[in-house]
Design a protein around this motif. Structure first.
Motif, PDB file in Angstrom:
ATOM      1  N   LEU A 185      12.517   6.576   0.556  1.00 21.12           N
ATOM      2  CA  LEU A 185      12.587   5.138   0.854  1.00 21.12           C
ATOM      3  C   LEU A 185      12.330   4.324  -0.413  1.00 21.12           C
ATOM      4  CD1 LEU A 185      11.038   4.784   4.413  1.00 21.12           C
ATOM      5  CD2 LEU A 185      13.261   3.905   3.672  1.00 21.12           C
ATOM      6  N   SER A 186      11.583   4.907  -1.314  1.00 15.69           N
ATOM      7  CA  SER A 186      11.361   4.243  -2.584  1.00 15.69           C
ATOM      8  C   SER A 186      12.690   4.171  -3.373  1.00 15.69           C
ATOM      9  CB  SER A 186      10.290   5.019  -3.330  1.00 15.69           C
ATOM     10  OG  SER A 186       9.943   4.356  -4.489  1.00 15.69           O
ATOM     11  N   PHE A 187      13.410   5.294  -3.418  1.00 19.06           N
ATOM     12  CA  PHE A 187      14.721   5.298  -4.084  1.00 19.06           C
ATOM     13  C   PHE A 187      15.670   4.286  -3.447  1.00 19.06           C
ATOM     14  CE2 PHE A 187      13.810   9.533  -5.885  1.00 19.06           C
ATOM     15  CZ  PHE A 187      14.273   9.304  -7.162  1.00 19.06           C
ATOM     16  N   TRP A 188      15.731   4.312  -2.106  1.00 20.46           N
ATOM     17  CA  TRP A 188      16.671   3.463  -1.391  1.00 20.46           C
ATOM     18  C   TRP A 188      16.398   1.977  -1.619  1.00 20.46           C
ATOM     19  CZ3 TRP A 188      16.400   7.086   3.348  1.00 20.46           C
ATOM     20  CH2 TRP A 188      17.613   7.759   3.521  1.00 20.46           C
ATOM     21  N   THR A 189      15.146   1.642  -1.955  1.00 20.37           N
ATOM     22  CA  THR A 189      14.784   0.232  -2.076  1.00 20.37           C
ATOM     23  C   THR A 189      14.487  -0.149  -3.531  1.00 20.37           C
ATOM     24  OG1 THR A 189      12.472   0.754  -1.631  1.00 20.37           O
ATOM     25  CG2 THR A 189      13.817   0.141   0.255  1.00 20.37           C
ATOM     26  N   GLY A 190      15.006   0.623  -4.471  1.00 17.90           N
ATOM     27  CA  GLY A 190      14.798   0.299  -5.885  1.00 17.90           C
ATOM     28  C   GLY A 190      13.324   0.222  -6.243  1.00 17.90           C
ATOM     29  N   GLY A 191      12.483   0.991  -5.523  1.00 19.04           N
ATOM     30  CA  GLY A 191      11.055   1.034  -5.827  1.00 19.04           C
ATOM     31  C   GLY A 191      10.236  -0.045  -5.126  1.00 19.04           C
ATOM     32  N   MET A 192      10.878  -0.884  -4.287  1.00 11.02           N
ATOM     33  CA  MET A 192      10.081  -1.916  -3.601  1.00 11.02           C
ATOM     34  C   MET A 192       9.087  -1.269  -2.631  1.00 11.02           C
ATOM     35  SD  MET A 192      11.212  -4.914  -0.994  1.00 11.02           S
ATOM     36  CE  MET A 192      10.019  -6.091  -0.383  1.00 11.02           C
ATOM     37  N   LEU A 193       9.542  -0.264  -1.884  1.00 14.81           N
ATOM     38  CA  LEU A 193       8.610   0.452  -1.012  1.00 14.81           C
ATOM     39  C   LEU A 193       7.883   1.493  -1.859  1.00 14.81           C
ATOM     40  CD1 LEU A 193      10.290   0.919   2.463  1.00 14.81           C
ATOM     41  CD2 LEU A 193       9.379  -1.095   1.353  1.00 14.81           C
ATOM     42  N   LYS A 194       6.597   1.637  -1.637  1.00 11.06           N
ATOM     43  CA  LYS A 194       5.771   2.452  -2.531  1.00 11.06           C
ATOM     44  C   LYS A 194       5.527   3.851  -1.966  1.00 11.06           C
ATOM     45  CE  LYS A 194       5.118  -0.863  -5.517  1.00 11.06           C
ATOM     46  NZ  LYS A 194       6.409  -1.517  -5.213  1.00 11.06           N
ATOM     47  N   SER A 195       5.974   4.832  -2.716  1.00 20.03           N
ATOM     48  CA  SER A 195       5.671   6.217  -2.350  1.00 20.03           C
ATOM     49  C   SER A 195       4.333   6.549  -3.018  1.00 20.03           C
ATOM     50  CB  SER A 195       6.790   7.130  -2.847  1.00 20.03           C
ATOM     51  OG  SER A 195       6.530   8.457  -2.482  1.00 20.03           O
ATOM     52  N   THR A 196       3.270   6.118  -2.369  1.00 19.39           N
ATOM     53  CA  THR A 196       1.950   6.111  -2.990  1.00 19.39           C
ATOM     54  C   THR A 196       1.364   7.520  -3.145  1.00 19.39           C
ATOM     55  OG1 THR A 196       1.568   3.903  -2.158  1.00 19.39           O
ATOM     56  CG2 THR A 196      -0.396   5.175  -2.678  1.00 19.39           C
ATOM     57  N   VAL A 197       0.807   7.758  -4.321  1.00 18.79           N
ATOM     58  CA  VAL A 197       0.188   9.061  -4.602  1.00 18.79           C
ATOM     59  C   VAL A 197      -1.109   9.173  -3.786  1.00 18.79           C
ATOM     60  CG1 VAL A 197      -0.908  10.438  -6.427  1.00 18.79           C
ATOM     61  CG2 VAL A 197       1.239   9.232  -6.878  1.00 18.79           C
ATOM     62  N   HIS A 198      -1.329  10.337  -3.196  1.00 19.33           N
ATOM     63  CA  HIS A 198      -2.536  10.568  -2.398  1.00 19.33           C
ATOM     64  C   HIS A 198      -3.004  12.003  -2.592  1.00 19.33           C
ATOM     65  CE1 HIS A 198       1.081  11.264   0.034  1.00 19.33           C
ATOM     66  NE2 HIS A 198       0.403  12.197   0.669  1.00 19.33           N
ATOM     67  N   ARG A 199      -4.229  12.285  -2.123  1.00 22.87           N
ATOM     68  CA  ARG A 199      -4.809  13.613  -2.296  1.00 22.87           C
ATOM     69  C   ARG A 199      -5.866  13.813  -1.211  1.00 22.87           C
ATOM     70  NH1 ARG A 199      -8.768  12.509  -7.556  1.00 22.87           N
ATOM     71  NH2 ARG A 199     -10.312  11.299  -6.388  1.00 22.87           N
ATOM     72  N   VAL A 200      -6.356  15.051  -1.092  1.00 22.16           N
ATOM     73  CA  VAL A 200      -7.459  15.312  -0.159  1.00 22.16           C
ATOM     74  C   VAL A 200      -8.598  15.921  -0.959  1.00 22.16           C
ATOM     75  CG1 VAL A 200      -8.186  16.498   1.951  1.00 22.16           C
ATOM     76  CG2 VAL A 200      -5.827  15.732   1.726  1.00 22.16           C
ATOM     77  N   HIS A 204       0.813  -1.222   0.000  1.00 32.28           N
ATOM     78  CA  HIS A 204       0.000   0.000   0.000  1.00 32.28           C
ATOM     79  C   HIS A 204       0.853   1.283   0.000  1.00 32.28           C
ATOM     80  CE1 HIS A 204      -3.371  -2.542   1.177  1.00 32.28           C
ATOM     81  NE2 HIS A 204      -2.628  -3.025   2.145  1.00 32.28           N
ATOM     82  N   GLY A 205       2.052   1.194   0.590  1.00 31.43           N
ATOM     83  CA  GLY A 205       2.824   2.418   0.837  1.00 31.43           C
ATOM     84  C   GLY A 205       2.264   3.171   2.026  1.00 31.43           C
ATOM     85  N   PHE A 206       1.234   2.620   2.664  1.00 28.76           N
ATOM     86  CA  PHE A 206       0.585   3.224   3.834  1.00 28.76           C
ATOM     87  C   PHE A 206       0.431   2.160   4.914  1.00 28.76           C
ATOM     88  CE2 PHE A 206      -0.548   6.644   1.050  1.00 28.76           C
ATOM     89  CZ  PHE A 206      -1.006   7.696   1.826  1.00 28.76           C
ATOM     90  N   LEU A 207       0.536   2.537   6.173  1.00 24.96           N
ATOM     91  CA  LEU A 207       0.231   1.638   7.280  1.00 24.96           C
ATOM     92  C   LEU A 207      -0.235   2.452   8.472  1.00 24.96           C
ATOM     93  CD1 LEU A 207       3.404   0.997   9.205  1.00 24.96           C
ATOM     94  CD2 LEU A 207       3.707   1.252   6.759  1.00 24.96           C
ATOM     95  N   PHE A 208      -1.011   1.808   9.321  1.00 23.70           N
ATOM     96  CA  PHE A 208      -1.410   2.435  10.581  1.00 23.70           C
ATOM     97  C   PHE A 208      -0.552   1.850  11.700  1.00 23.70           C
ATOM     98  CE2 PHE A 208      -5.644   2.775   8.403  1.00 23.70           C
ATOM     99  CZ  PHE A 208      -5.881   4.133   8.604  1.00 23.70           C
ATOM    100  N   ILE A 209      -0.111   2.708  12.612  1.00 22.08           N
ATOM    101  CA  ILE A 209       0.595   2.245  13.803  1.00 22.08           C
ATOM    102  C   ILE A 209      -0.353   2.438  14.976  1.00 22.08           C
ATOM    103  CG2 ILE A 209       2.552   2.654  15.366  1.00 22.08           C
ATOM    104  CD1 ILE A 209       3.508   1.561  12.711  1.00 22.08           C
ATOM    105  N   LYS A 210      -0.587   1.362  15.701  1.00 21.32           N
ATOM    106  CA  LYS A 210      -1.461   1.456  16.874  1.00 21.32           C
ATOM    107  C   LYS A 210      -0.842   2.448  17.855  1.00 21.32           C
ATOM    108  CE  LYS A 210      -3.745  -1.301  20.298  1.00 21.32           C
ATOM    109  NZ  LYS A 210      -3.417  -2.185  21.375  1.00 21.32           N
ATOM    110  N   ASN A 211      -1.631   3.390  18.332  1.00 25.90           N
ATOM    111  CA  ASN A 211      -1.078   4.356  19.283  1.00 25.90           C
ATOM    112  C   ASN A 211      -0.886   3.662  20.629  1.00 25.90           C
ATOM    113  OD1 ASN A 211      -0.443   6.479  20.999  1.00 25.90           O
ATOM    114  ND2 ASN A 211      -1.563   7.947  19.740  1.00 25.90           N
ATOM    115  N   ASP A 212       0.396   3.562  21.055  1.00 21.49           N
ATOM    116  CA  ASP A 212       0.697   2.865  22.318  1.00 21.49           C
ATOM    117  C   ASP A 212       0.426   3.764  23.527  1.00 21.49           C
ATOM    118  OD1 ASP A 212       2.761   4.693  22.259  1.00 21.49           O
ATOM    119  OD2 ASP A 212       4.382   3.229  22.178  1.00 21.49           O
ATOM    120  N   GLY A 213      -0.012   4.992  23.266  1.00 27.48           N
ATOM    121  CA  GLY A 213      -0.353   5.907  24.362  1.00 27.48           C
ATOM    122  C   GLY A 213       0.872   6.498  25.044  1.00 27.48           C
ATOM    123  N   VAL A 214       2.060   6.155  24.552  1.00 26.08           N
ATOM    124  CA  VAL A 214       3.289   6.592  25.231  1.00 26.08           C
ATOM    125  C   VAL A 214       4.153   7.465  24.308  1.00 26.08           C
ATOM    126  CG1 VAL A 214       5.399   5.818  26.403  1.00 26.08           C
ATOM    127  CG2 VAL A 214       3.299   4.449  26.586  1.00 26.08           C
TER     128      VAL A 214
END
Ligand SMILES: O=C(O)CCC(=O)C(=O)O
Ligand SMILES: [Fe+2]
Length: 338
Positions: free
Chosen positions: A247-262, A29-39
């Protein structure tokens, strides 16, 4: 449109399995959620920052314009206030600037930039928030190093040690006025389609203020990104993370710098905050050594990199290795014509 199935990952007990989950989401996805550990970044701090942002953007334009983006008073390039429609994240796809305001704050080292009130009187809160964001980014970067099996697992994290020198890191507060306040109803898009310029972005949004959409790399359609993907189990929204160009450059495009908008989903006023984490200016954007990358499907990565080069205004498949600063300068030139 369906919501995405971006996973919510709990990184409070890091392990190889957690690292693998982070890599999997970052490369699909190039996106992930991190559970807020509250700390690390407390819901209270997030609330306090949103209150501060609301207070700041409610001040009159004259007050904010004293610290206009790129001005000396605001601390120079890419720092300070962006007025309504003052920038376009998708200059090719939009006639007008984005109907939003923003305020950019650089890293606190060696010292926090000059700020207008009420930001100046809350500088300890801002500083604390920036440091907390950076800490979370470093944790994610370490997990990515672990999962990619780079010879030094701290390869990415150490390149983001802000005590070692200048970087393009920016903390940005955003305000999107309601449709009725926006000067023209022809504005359909609140922030034009773009990928982020840094390594990682942390994104904070408020329940009841939708609008963020990503362009799915697999289905090639626009998909809304919920503020809280499982409100019944998560008392505070998880922290949204997206991969940026570097991170996309560093990984030869394996990690996705996904296009997004609002977009104007709902049309009410909207506040968000983004922490754009960048490496040190001198960091070289060369493909990292990684057995995992070597074993992967190189063609998909090459396609991702072709998109990156296009955004930088580069043609042809070959280009020399850029530093992080050279990359950022190119992106800012396209956004602001600097
Ligand atoms: O406001 C949002 O939700 C997203 C903003 C964004 O993508 C950006 O500023 O890079
Ligand atoms: Fe973005």
């Amino acid at each position: 449109m369906e919501d995405t199935d971006i996973p919510v990952i709990d990184i409070s007990n890091p392990s190889n399995d957690v690292a693998r989950q982070v890599l999997e989401a970052a490369s699909t996805h190039g996106f992930l959620f991190i559970k807020n550990d509250g700390v690390t970044i407390t819901p209270q701090d997030i609330d306090d920052m949103f209150k501060l942002s609301r207070d700041f953007f409610s001040r009159n334009d004259e007050h904010k314009a004293e610290y206009a983006i790129h001005s000396d008073k605001a601390g120079g390039i890419n720092r300070g206030w962006v007025k309504m429609a003052g920038e376009s994240l998708d200059p090719e796809g939009q006639q007008q600037g984005d109907p939003k305001e923003a305020f950019n704050i650089g890293p606190p080292q060696p010292h926090l930039q000059p700020l207008p009130t009420p930001l100046s009187t809350s500088s300890p809160l801002i500083l604390h928030f920036q440091n907390a964001c950076h800490k979370l980014c470093t944790q994610i970067l370490s997990l990515l190093g672990t999962a990619l099996e780079t010879p030094d697992p701290a390869y990415f994290a150490s390149r983001h040690d802000q005590s070692k020198g200048p970087s393009g890191t920016i903390f940005r507060m955003l305000y999107y006025p309601s449709t009725s306040t926006a000067s023209s109803t022809s504005f359909q898009i609140r922030a034009g389609a773009h990928s982020d310029y840094g390594s990682l972005t942390l994104l904070f949004r408020l329940p009841g203020q939708p609008g963020l959409e990503l362009f799915s790399p697999s289905t090639r359609t626009w998909v809304p990104v919920p503020v809280n993907p499982s409100p019944s189990t998560l008392s505070s929204p998880p922290i949204l993370v997206n991969i940026g160009d570097l991170l996309s450059f560093w990984t030869g495009g394996m990690l996705k710098s996904t296009v997004h908008r609002v977009t104007f989903s709902g049309g009410g006023e909207r506040y968000s905050m983004a922490y754009f984490c960048h490496p040190l200016d001198e960091a070289r954007l060369e493909r990292v050594e990684s057995r995992v990358l070597d074993a992967g499907d190189g063609e998909k990565g090459r396609e991702e990199l072709r998109g990156q080069r296009k955004r930088l205004g580069l043609s042809g498949d070959e280009m020399g290795i850029l530093t992080a600063k050279e990359h950022l300068d190119r992106r800012l030139k396209v956004t602001y014509g600097l």
